[in-house]
Design a protein around this motif. Structure first.
Motif, short mmCIF file in Angstrom:
data_model
loop_
_atom_site.label_atom_id
_atom_site.label_comp_id
_atom_site.label_asym_id
_atom_site.label_seq_id
_atom_site.Cartn_x
_atom_site.Cartn_y
_atom_site.Cartn_z
N LEU A 326 43.74 57.64 82.50
CA LEU A 326 42.42 57.09 82.78
C LEU A 326 41.37 58.18 82.98
O LEU A 326 40.22 57.88 83.31
CB LEU A 326 42.47 56.17 84.00
N ASP A 327 41.79 59.44 82.81
CA ASP A 327 40.88 60.59 82.96
C ASP A 327 40.27 60.66 84.36
O ASP A 327 39.10 61.05 84.53
CB ASP A 327 39.77 60.54 81.91
N ILE A 328 41.06 60.31 85.35
CA ILE A 328 40.63 60.45 86.74
C ILE A 328 40.97 61.86 87.21
O ILE A 328 42.14 62.25 87.17
CB ILE A 328 41.31 59.40 87.63
N PRO A 329 39.99 62.66 87.63
CA PRO A 329 40.28 64.03 88.06
C PRO A 329 41.22 64.06 89.26
O PRO A 329 41.14 63.19 90.13
CB PRO A 329 38.90 64.58 88.44
N PRO A 330 42.12 65.05 89.34
CA PRO A 330 43.07 65.11 90.46
C PRO A 330 42.40 65.07 91.84
O PRO A 330 42.90 64.41 92.76
CB PRO A 330 43.79 66.44 90.23
N LYS A 331 41.25 65.75 91.98
CA LYS A 331 40.58 65.77 93.29
C LYS A 331 39.96 64.42 93.64
O LYS A 331 39.44 64.25 94.75
CB LYS A 331 39.54 66.88 93.34
N LEU A 332 39.99 63.49 92.71
CA LEU A 332 39.48 62.14 92.97
C LEU A 332 40.62 61.18 93.31
O LEU A 332 40.37 60.07 93.79
CB LEU A 332 38.74 61.63 91.73
#
Length: 366
Positions: A326-332
């Motif tokens: 889903l292209d969610i950044p790790p820091k998110l």
């Protein structure tokens, strides 16, 4: 004082609750008596209502509930301005707890602590968490904040605000399922922290901030980010076996595996695995899913077959794979977890307020 000390309060029953049931031996998780695998096919609004009100909504009740959540999505220019002051090197959880604290100052029910006011406060937080998280992410990437779409579903609107484009139907369904699977898990550390704050008769925003601070830890919600980083580190299915063996030889924790409660496969992990497979196929990119399957196979061989240890994938493992697609950044990642968990926290806080006794355990002096 009588009794033995249970380190980490393991297997200690602290209170009674009608919200969530877990059988760790059989791999069962239920919200209000319903298996989470079935609930994962509903909308987040339906499950959120179920958790908070203790019953399935009638059509008109759900319509009113969803309309209220949609109307409360906007966070306003002041909160966005403060988000811009947040340190962009931090993970989103720190920004989320900062804005939640500030949001309490602006809440119309700030000085009221009755059940109706607390329900309204809770609904505002449920509605605004996706907007806070996505706004921080876009500001961090030097992009304009996107206003909520007041007609999209809870999950679809989250992905829209994060990316600036409408998600596919499958992506929207998967993020809804993610929020549902994340919504509650009995007396996990963050929920227990939130209930402890509530038991002092502090306000609801303070209780939720207590939950946010606890969820951030790598042994709790922060494990999801660690799984995503692990996938990047391995980067190929061929490297999975050696990675697992190295972790075991060094007596290091394999992120996304093992659980304090479950002695079998986490029921949420089964759903996430299927979701990960579906999104991988839609995107015609099986890389992350294949890496995960190789890790799982190697872990099963070493932990379960060779050592007889009941260590299986937990909720964080395949959810990390889903977030990669889903292209969610790790820091998110942890903040997205909190965006689902907020409904469970609200439900538990309301239950605590309704029949409260100060939570105050004792310590054995040595």
């Amino acid at each position: 004082m009588k009794g033995e000390v249970e380190t980490g309060l393991e297997n200690v029953v602290a209170l009674e609750s009608s919200i969530t049931f877990i059988d760790g031996e059989k791999g069962i998780l239920q919200y209000r008596g319903y298996d989470v695998e079935k609930l994962a096919n509903l909308t987040y609004d339906e499950v959120s209502y179920l958790l908070i009100h203790g019953k399935n909504p009638e059509d008109e009740e759900l319509e009113a509930y969803s309309r209220t959540l949609k109307d409360e999505r906007r966070i306003g220019s002041t909160l966005i301005e403060v988000l811009g002051f947040c340190n962009f090197n931090i993970e989103a959880m720190d920004a989320l707890k900062t804005i939640t604290s500030l949001m309490s100052h602006c809440d119309p029910d700030l000085n009221t602590n009755n059940p109706q006011a607390n329900t309204r406060k809770g609904m505002r937080m449920i509605a605004k968490f996706p907007t806070i998280v996505t706004s921080f992410s876009r500001l961090k990437r030097g992009m304009n904040v996107i206003e909520p779409d007041y007609e999209m579903s809870h999950g679809a609107n989250f992905l829209y605000m994060l990316r600036g484009s409408r998600p596919t139907n499958l992506e929207a369904r998967i993020i809804e399922s993610d929020f549902i699977l994340s919504a509650d898990h009995e007396l996990n550390p963050s929920t227990f922290a939130a209930r402890t704050v509530t038991s002092t008769l502090s306000d609801l925003h303070s209780a939720v901030i207590g939950g946010l601070c606890t969820l951030k830890g790598p042994l709790h919600g922060g494990a999801r980010m660690a799984v995503m980083n692990m996938l990047d580190e391995i980067d190929s299915p061929k490297g999975a076996q050696n990675f697992v063996l190295h972790k075991i030889e060094k007596h290091e924790k394999l992120m996304g595996f093992g659980h304090r409660v479950y002695k079998t496969y986490d029921p949420r992990a089964r759903v996430y695995k299927q979701l990960a497979r579906e999104i991988a196929m839609e995107k015609n990119d099986m890389k992350w899913f294949e890496i995960a399957e190789k890790i799982e196979g190697a872990a099963y061989e070493e932990y379960v077959q060779n050592r007889g240890k009941p260590i299986y994938p937990n909720v964080d493992f395949y959810s990390g794979v889903v977030y990669k697609y889903l292209d969610i950044p790790p820091k998110l990642a942890t903040a997205v977890f909190a965006t689902g968990r907020i409904s469970g926290w609200i439900a538990h806080c309301l239950e605590q307020y309704s029949d409260n006794r100060l939570i105050r355990p004792r310590a054995k002096f040595v």
